[in-house]
Every structure is written in C-alpha cells, then in structure tokens.
Design a protein around this motif. Structure first.
Motif, short mmCIF file in Angstrom:
data_model
loop_
_atom_site.label_atom_id
_atom_site.label_comp_id
_atom_site.label_asym_id
_atom_site.label_seq_id
_atom_site.Cartn_x
_atom_site.Cartn_y
_atom_site.Cartn_z
N THR A 272 -7.54 6.16 -28.15
CA THR A 272 -6.11 5.63 -27.95
C THR A 272 -5.24 7.04 -28.26
N ASN A 273 -5.87 7.73 -29.25
CA ASN A 273 -4.95 8.98 -29.56
C ASN A 273 -5.61 10.59 -29.13
N ALA A 274 -6.68 10.46 -28.67
CA ALA A 274 -7.27 12.01 -28.32
C ALA A 274 -8.41 11.61 -27.34
N ARG A 275 -8.75 13.07 -26.96
CA ARG A 275 -9.94 12.95 -25.83
C ARG A 275 -10.52 14.31 -26.21
N GLN A 276 -11.86 14.46 -26.15
CA GLN A 276 -12.44 15.63 -26.68
C GLN A 276 -13.71 15.90 -25.83
N LEU A 277 -14.11 17.12 -25.30
CA LEU A 277 -15.50 17.25 -24.67
C LEU A 277 -16.63 17.60 -25.83
N LEU A 278 -17.48 17.31 -25.67
CA LEU A 278 -18.89 17.52 -26.55
C LEU A 278 -19.76 18.10 -25.83
N HIS A 279 -20.32 19.05 -26.58
CA HIS A 279 -21.56 19.97 -26.00
C HIS A 279 -22.80 19.74 -26.88
N PRO A 280 -23.89 20.19 -26.31
CA PRO A 280 -25.18 19.87 -27.09
C PRO A 280 -25.01 20.62 -28.46
N GLY A 281 -25.71 19.81 -29.32
CA GLY A 281 -25.71 20.34 -30.82
C GLY A 281 -24.43 19.90 -31.65
N GLU A 282 -23.55 19.42 -30.72
CA GLU A 282 -22.24 19.09 -31.39
C GLU A 282 -22.20 17.69 -31.91
N ARG A 283 -21.30 17.31 -32.84
CA ARG A 283 -21.19 15.90 -33.39
C ARG A 283 -19.88 15.60 -33.46
N ALA A 284 -19.40 14.67 -32.86
CA ALA A 284 -17.76 14.12 -32.74
C ALA A 284 -17.89 12.90 -33.80
N VAL A 285 -16.74 13.00 -34.62
CA VAL A 285 -16.65 12.02 -35.64
C VAL A 285 -15.13 11.32 -35.14
N VAL A 286 -15.29 9.98 -35.19
CA VAL A 286 -13.92 9.23 -34.77
C VAL A 286 -13.49 8.61 -36.00
N ASN A 287 -12.45 8.95 -36.71
CA ASN A 287 -12.04 8.34 -37.72
C ASN A 287 -10.91 7.16 -37.60
N ASN A 288 -10.50 6.27 -38.83
CA ASN A 288 -9.73 5.23 -38.69
C ASN A 288 -8.41 5.47 -38.05
N GLU A 289 -7.98 6.69 -37.99
CA GLU A 289 -6.82 7.17 -37.07
C GLU A 289 -6.96 7.27 -35.81
N ARG A 290 -8.19 7.20 -35.05
CA ARG A 290 -8.68 7.25 -33.82
C ARG A 290 -8.50 8.77 -33.39
N THR A 291 -8.42 9.65 -34.47
CA THR A 291 -8.39 11.24 -34.13
C THR A 291 -9.99 11.54 -34.13
N ILE A 292 -10.34 12.57 -33.34
CA ILE A 292 -11.84 13.11 -33.25
C ILE A 292 -11.93 14.58 -33.80
N GLN A 293 -13.08 14.75 -34.56
CA GLN A 293 -13.32 15.74 -35.17
C GLN A 293 -14.63 16.31 -34.65
N ILE A 294 -14.82 17.57 -34.25
CA ILE A 294 -15.95 17.76 -33.60
C ILE A 294 -16.55 18.89 -34.71
N THR A 295 -17.80 19.10 -35.07
CA THR A 295 -18.68 19.87 -35.83
C THR A 295 -19.71 20.50 -34.98
N THR A 296 -20.11 21.79 -35.25
CA THR A 296 -21.39 22.28 -34.59
C THR A 296 -22.59 22.36 -35.46
N GLY A 297 -23.60 22.59 -35.08
CA GLY A 297 -24.91 22.64 -35.49
C GLY A 297 -25.39 21.37 -36.18
N ALA A 298 -25.21 20.27 -35.52
CA ALA A 298 -25.89 18.90 -36.37
C ALA A 298 -27.18 18.92 -36.61
N ASP A 299 -27.45 18.36 -37.47
CA ASP A 299 -29.00 18.04 -37.92
C ASP A 299 -29.84 17.19 -36.95
N MET A 300 -30.35 17.55 -36.06
CA MET A 300 -30.92 16.75 -34.93
C MET A 300 -31.97 15.78 -35.48
#
Length: 379
Positions: A272-300
C-alpha cells in the motif's frame, strides 16, 4: 605448548587431520584465554592470522556439497564444530564462561523427537471436502468440473483440464510435515513448506493468475506474457507480480518481516506504500510499515535449503534457528536463557532433532533439554 606446537595443531585442525584428542586439546587451550587481552602473540602467534586461516578452511568445507559442518560464528573470529559420522571434517571453539553443571546429554535428550515421516498436508476442495494427502495414494484425487486433480508418481499434486468456473482450492501444510509440491493448471510449480498454505484457482480463466500464500513457498512460474502471475501475501497483503520466473517467499506470522528472494526473471513487489522491482540475486524485505528494502547478494543456498531437504543457517541466532525447528518438528520452545551468538549450521532435515541440538551444543555456547515435544534452551 609452544608457538610451533600450536601452529602445527592449528594446521592439523584446518586440514581436517586432527584426532578427537587433538581437537579437545586445541579447544582447552583457547578456552584458557579470554580474547583478545590475554592472547600472548609472542608465544601463540598472530591471532588474526590464525583466525583468518581457520575462516578460509571453514569456507572451503562449507562449500563442499558432501560436507555436513556446523561452524560457529563468534564476534571476533570463527571456527567450526565436528561430530563423528555426521560431519566430514570440522573444528570447534568453546566460548569462555562458567557453565552450571549439566545433566548428561543422554538424559536431557532421552525424549528425542523424530523428523516428519511424510507430508501431512490437507487439500480443501471448493465444496469444502478435505483430502488428507498422506493417505490419499497416487492417481486421481477428485474431479472439479472439467479439472482432474491427481497425485503423480513423484508425489506432486497436479491439475489438468480446462474450466471457466471460478473455483478455488487450498493446500495447508501443517507444522511437523515435509514440504508439498503442486503443479497448477498453467504448469506453474510450487513447493510449500511446513506451517504454510497456498490458495489458488483450479483453472486460470481471468485476465491474470492470482494465488495467495502464507508461510514459505518456492515458485517456478510458467511464462505467459498475456496473463501475469500474481502472488498475494496473506500476512502483509503485499503482491508479487511476475511473467515467468523463479523465486522464494517467506512470510511467517503478522510480526515477522516478509522476504522475497528472486532466482531468475524479474518481479515487481507492491504494498500500500511502495512498489519495487526485484532482480536475480536480490532480496526484498517488507516490514510492518509496508515499506520495501532491497538487498543484493542473497545467500541462495540458505534460502532454498528447506526445499533441498537441509537445515542451513548462515550466521543465524538461536531464536531464528529454533523458529524453523518449531515449524518442521512441530515442537514448542521454551527459553531459560538468552543466547546472543550467531551460528552456521548445515545438516539434513531427515534427522531427529537431537542431532542438530547436539551439533549446536558442541560450541558450548548453548545447551538444550527435551521434555515431551518441548525443547528448552538452557546454558
């Protein structure tokens, strides 16, 4: 022990040739010092150099597919723990502190808890009929309009046929169950973890393909550019939109963060608060405030361990580890102490809970007691 003897022993440990007696000797030596102030480099050698050597060796062991290693990550450096039979080479470090006298492990673990013997999932049809999958057998499970619901030879639930009705089914995989695989009507494959559920239409007759997940699932989405695939998260109401891709989503409980890790393709995550594109190897974390944080280099390897039949924790604390054990073994966890250290562990999921607890105990940072279906965390 001289510096040369210590370095020789360190070399044996990092090469995997040390005997059990030498491992204990090494452990007692390090346990005698409170690092770093009491570490005498003129006698014992450069602490950082030795730590770096051990870290490098551990990383090599961890990356070997056949290895079953439980290293321990401590605040200053890291070495690993080993157990005969379960581990192919390894090393361990005891944290320096006073521990109360513990009952023997055989007594504390006498009420062991076995790994799930099968999947105990329940398939709920659109008319409310419930089918217990572990006793359903192979072949046709149900007919819903023109849709045939069956279990194939690999134990996957498969939907075949075409239908214009808007009927939905739900698969619930309870705690204490092995994961379940399903092939949806569009050939999308979904693996559903323990303590998770998937709700989906028996046929995708609209303008999109929408399913709802709670818990953890891995998707391999069949490509269809004219009909986007959408995954609604039943926990935080976020939506993942894809065309053809593979990704893992993990969402347990209203107070937990939702994690989406992309393996291939591209997805858009919306709240309801954000929209983000995700690429291979990335991880998106949605928190309780419905914001989205993207990190790279996820441990597959860590993300997909559950699907591959492994427990794999790459620097996780005890509450995180025990939460996964709760879901998989269907146990209750009680804490009688706080453990702030982080651990790395890799072990097959088909072992009794005592075997994983035993590996963690070898660090001497934490101990456990099993009472019925409760695991108590103690010092």
């Amino acid at each position: 022990m001289t510096r040369e003897e210590l370095l020789l022993l360190t070399e044996k440990i990092t090469s995997g040739t040390a005997t059990d007696e030498e491992l204990m000797q090494y452990n007692r030596l390090f346990n005698a010092f409170r690092p770093p102030a009491e570490w005498d480099e003129t006698v014992l050698g450069n602490r950082q150099m030795i730590g770096d050597t051990i870290r490098e060796r551990i990383q090599e062991v961890i990356e070997k597919p056949a290895a079953r290693v439980v290293p321990v990550r401590w605040r200053r450096w890291m070495i690993a723990a080993s157990v005969a039979v379960l581990l192919s080479g390894g090393y361990y470090y005891y944290h320096t502190q006073q521990h109360p006298v513990l009952a023997p492990q055989a007594e504390r673990f006498k009420n062991d808890i076995a790994a799930p013997a099968g999947n105990h999932a329940v398939l709920t049809l659109s008319n409310g009929t419930k089918i217990l999958l572990d006793s359903a057998g192979k072949g046709t499970l149900a007919m819903q309009g023109h849709i045939n619901v069956s279990m194939n030879a690999n134990g996957q639930i498969v939907y075949n046929g075409a239908d214009n009705t808007n009927t939905t089914n739900t698969i619930e995989v309870p705690a204490g169950s092995q994961p379940v695989a399903i092939v949806l009507a569009d050939d999308t494959k979904v693996w559903i973890d323990a303590a998770s559920a998937l709700t989906y239409p028996t046929a995708f007759s609209g303008n999109d393909r929408t399913v709802t997940i709670s818990g953890q699932a891995y998707f391999e989405v069949a490509a269809n550019s004219g009909k986007p695939f959408k995954v609604k998260n039943g926990i935080d109401q976020s939506t993942i939109e894809v065309l053809g891709t593979s990704f893992n989503i993990k969402a347990f409980g209203p107070d937990k963060q939702t994690e989406t890790t992309l393996f291939s393709g591209a997805v858009a995550i919306s709240t309801t608060n954000a929209r983000q594109l995700l690429h291979p190897g990335e991880r998106a974390v949605v928190n309780n405030e419905r914001t989205i944080q993207i990190t790279t280099g996820a441990d597959m390897k860590e993300v997909l361990a559950w699907k591959e039949g492994l427990f794999y924790f790459n620097g996780k604390d005890i509450p995180t580890i025990m939460a996964e054990l709760q879901r998989y073994y269907n146990i209750e966890v009680e804490y009688q102490t706080n453990v702030n250290d982080e651990f790395i562990a890799s072990i097959p999921r088909d072992v009794p809970v005592s075997q994983l607890l035993n590996l963690l105990e070898m660090t001497n940072l934490v101990h456990f007691r099993i009472e019925g279906r409760k695991v108590i965390v103690i010092r």
